[in-house]
Every structure is written in C-alpha cells, then in structure tokens.
Design an enzyme around this catalytic site. Structure first.
Site, mmCIF file in Angstrom:
data_model
loop_
_atom_site.group_PDB
_atom_site.id
_atom_site.type_symbol
_atom_site.label_atom_id
_atom_site.label_comp_id
_atom_site.label_asym_id
_atom_site.label_seq_id
_atom_site.Cartn_x
_atom_site.Cartn_y
_atom_site.Cartn_z
ATOM 1 N N GLU A 11 0.829 -1.207 0.000
ATOM 2 C CA GLU A 11 0.000 0.000 0.000
ATOM 3 C C GLU A 11 0.863 1.257 0.000
ATOM 4 O OE1 GLU A 11 -2.204 -3.199 2.426
ATOM 5 O OE2 GLU A 11 -0.137 -2.578 2.018
ATOM 6 N N CYS B 238 -2.428 -3.706 6.959
ATOM 7 C CA CYS B 238 -2.007 -3.969 8.335
ATOM 8 C C CYS B 238 -2.166 -2.719 9.195
ATOM 9 C CB CYS B 238 -0.561 -4.450 8.370
ATOM 10 S SG CYS B 238 0.653 -3.161 7.978
ATOM 11 N N SER C 169 2.385 -40.802 4.004
ATOM 12 C CA SER C 169 2.180 -40.357 5.382
ATOM 13 C C SER C 169 1.765 -38.891 5.437
ATOM 14 C CB SER C 169 3.462 -40.566 6.196
ATOM 15 O OG SER C 169 3.799 -41.933 6.287
ATOM 16 N N LEU D 118 6.897 -41.545 2.538
ATOM 17 C CA LEU D 118 6.744 -40.236 3.164
ATOM 18 C C LEU D 118 5.563 -39.494 2.575
ATOM 19 C CD1 LEU D 118 7.564 -37.971 5.030
ATOM 20 C CD2 LEU D 118 9.319 -37.282 3.366
#
Length: 363
Positions: free
Chosen positions: A53, A79, A301, A298
């Site tokens: 911004e 923010c 999982s 992996l």
C-alpha cells in the site's frame, strides 16, 4: 464485480514478483484507481521493505497524481501494527484515499484489524472474493497464521503411469533438464527442503540450489529420520558446515555426524509425529514455506496427515509398464474412493515435452 476482479488480479500479479523475498511476511499487491484510471501499483518487494500500500501511494505521488478520494485495491487487508514498517492504515488515512477493497482479511492477531480502524477514519472498506489469484497468493500466510504449521509444497516427478522410480529405485532422470532447472528456481524461494531418510540414503543428494541466476535464499536442509539412520559420510553430512542441516529424529543418540543439528521429535506409532515435527520446524527454525521432495512412504504419510498444501507434479512423457516400479505414494490401503485425497488444479505449464501440474488442497 468484473472490474474488481480485474484490478485485484493485477495487484496479485504484481505481488507474485516477490515470491521468495517476503517470507515470513505475505506477498501483497496494491493498485490505486480513480475515475477508472490506475494511478499507482505497488507490491511488498522484500521482508523489511515498504508494504504494498505504501509503495503504491508513493508511486502515484511520484507521478504527480492526486489520489484524494481514490480507491485502493489490496490482495490482503491493510495492516495496522508497527513492525519493520509503520501501519499501512496510517498511510491510507493520511493519503486521502476514501475506499479500500481487499481480497481477504488478515487473520494474524498482530497485524489484522485494519478494516475497523479505516472505517473509524471514515474510509469505506469491503472484502471482495472475486479474484481467485489474489486469494491464493495469501494462502500460505493465512495457513501458517491459523495453524502454526509451515505451508508444505510436495514436489515429485512421475511417468504417465504414475511411477517415480524403477523397481530398483533408479529415478535420475525421469524429467528433462529444463524441468529440473525449474525445481532449483523453486528451491531458492522456500525456507527449507525436506526429504525422508530413505531418499537421503538411496540418492545421497546435496539438496542445494544450483544453476540459478539469482539466489533469493539458501534453504535449510531437513531430513526426517525416525530411527537415526542418517549416514555421517553422506554429502549432506559432509557439507553441513556450509549449509544448515537439521536431522529430525526420535533417536538422537544414533546421529554421529558432527556438523548437523539434531532435533528431538516424538513418534506416532512407528514413525515421526509429522504434525508436531512440522510445528516445531516453524516455531524453532522459522520455516514458513517448505519444499518436500518425498519418496512413496513419506508422501503417503503426509497425505494421510493432511499436511500437503500444494502438490507440484512434473509429468514426463514416458511409461514404465512395470507393476513393481515405485508409485508416487504408498503405504496405505484404500477400498473406498470417497476417502481418496483430492486436490484442485491451479495451473498447468508445458516445459518441453514435460508438463508441470500445480495442485492445491481445498480448504
């Protein structure tokens, strides 16, 4: 609404330029519009630098534009906290902008709440979810803010029939060089590269960034090693003095490599508790975006634990035709299609004769 989507898409495309430079902050883009004319475009270029911004406002003013009464389009709610930069809400209020349109709210306790502050100052604010792109670029930040888990990108290369290696484990190389070069560019945009100990032992990889013109970051190398099988003579061990390397294990006393960092992790059954391990990697090491290059066990999982957020699949134009060749994922039985893990296709890209498929797990 079509106009809003078009402008938010433009803001998002500006934000994407900084992929890999803003972490742990989100990628954010902003566009200032007045009387159907774009007056300024900005994006958060790097962690610690101007927010989108403020950059859009500064660029509009440098060009001599009067932005009083203008509308600013943002990919994320402005923010309202003091960090490395002052609040964007302050800059918007001081600029004379009268309307804010954002793709989504900021869920972070520290930086969220800008809409309320702006409305108290007499500035109208609205969240508009028309732009899928503007929403998608904030997904990693929102996910980590809400869960405390890193955003996980699982990457693998496979043949047309879904095989990632021969029955003997040979996998180099399924895809062409141009595709592998894209992987190295992705590596330089993430906080960590993660593999299982099986991959570390079989392939003896370096997991470094190579052949990239601009190295945005040097990712931490992480090995998931439940039973402490890590090889102290591997390339990862021998290069750990120059490249930060973490071994996540439930049996730290078995790790004998001197320059690696050993992280004690809990088991879940006969394997690591992946969810707790990943939370630890985020809180202790600041890993917000992780690239995982998994083997079948992996990946299976990770899918079972619902820890794969993006799947980046490189599809090579070949077929092994061998039922014993290694599949991309395994280790589980499935008898009901309704329990299959499903993803949403975000993007496809042809790379020579290979195809890059980018999927995202629906929220």
């Amino acid at each position: 609404m079509t106009h809003d989507r078009s402008i938010l898409n433009r803001a998002a495309r500006a934000a994407i330029r900084a992929f890999g430079d803003t972490t742990p902050n989100p990628m954010v883009g902003a566009v200032i519009v007045k009387d159907a004319k774009v007056l300024g475009i900005g994006h958060h270029q790097k962690f610690g630098g101007l927010h989108a911004e403020r950059e859009a406002i500064a660029r509009a003013k440098v060009r001599g534009h009067d932005i009083t009464g203008a509308t600013i389009y943002c990919t994320l709610e402005p923010c309202c906290h003091h960090g490395k930069q002052p609040p964007c809400t302050d800059a918007i209020i001081e600029s004379g902008i009268k309307h804010v349109i954002a793709a989504r709210p900021d869920p972070c306790d520290q930086s969220g709440g800008g809409k309320e502050i702006l409305e108290k100052a007499g500035i109208s604010c609205a969240f508009v979810d028309d732009s899928d792109l503007a929403i998608a670029i904030s997904d990693p930040f929102v996910h980590t803010s809400l869960t405390g888990l890193p955003w996980v990108i699982a990457k693998w290369a496979q043949t047309i029939d879904g095989r990632i290696a021969t029955r003997t484990g040979e996998s180099q190389w399924i895809t062409a060089e141009d595709t592998r070069r894209r992987v190295h560019r992705l590596r330089t945009c993430v906080d960590a590269i993660i593999v299982g100990v099986g991959t570390a032992l079989h392939d003896d990889p370096m997991l470094t960034v190579r052949g990239v013109r601009r190295v945005r970051r040097s990712p931490i190398r992480v090995v998931l090693d439940t039973n402490g099988r890590f090889d102290p003579n591997s390339q990862l061990a021998q290069s750990a003095k120059d490249h930060k390397t973490i071994i996540c294990t439930a049996e730290p006393d078995k790790i004998t490599a001197s320059d690696v960092e050993v992280a004690m992790c809990e088991r879940k059954g006969d394997r690591l508790d992946l969810r707790r391990t990943f939370k630890m990697l985020h809180t202790r090491y600041g890993i917000s975006i992780a690239l995982i290059e998994p083997g079948p066990t992996l990946l299976g999982s990770l899918l079972e634990a619902q820890l794969v957020d993006d799947a980046l699949v490189h599809l090579a134009p070949g077929i092994m035709s061998d039922p014993e060749a290694k599949p991309c994922a395994g280790g589980h039985e499935l008898t009901d299609l309704s329990k299959m893990t499903r993803f949403k296709l975000l993007r496809t890209k042809r790379v020579g004769d290979d195809v890059e498929l980018h999927y995202r797990r629906p929220v």
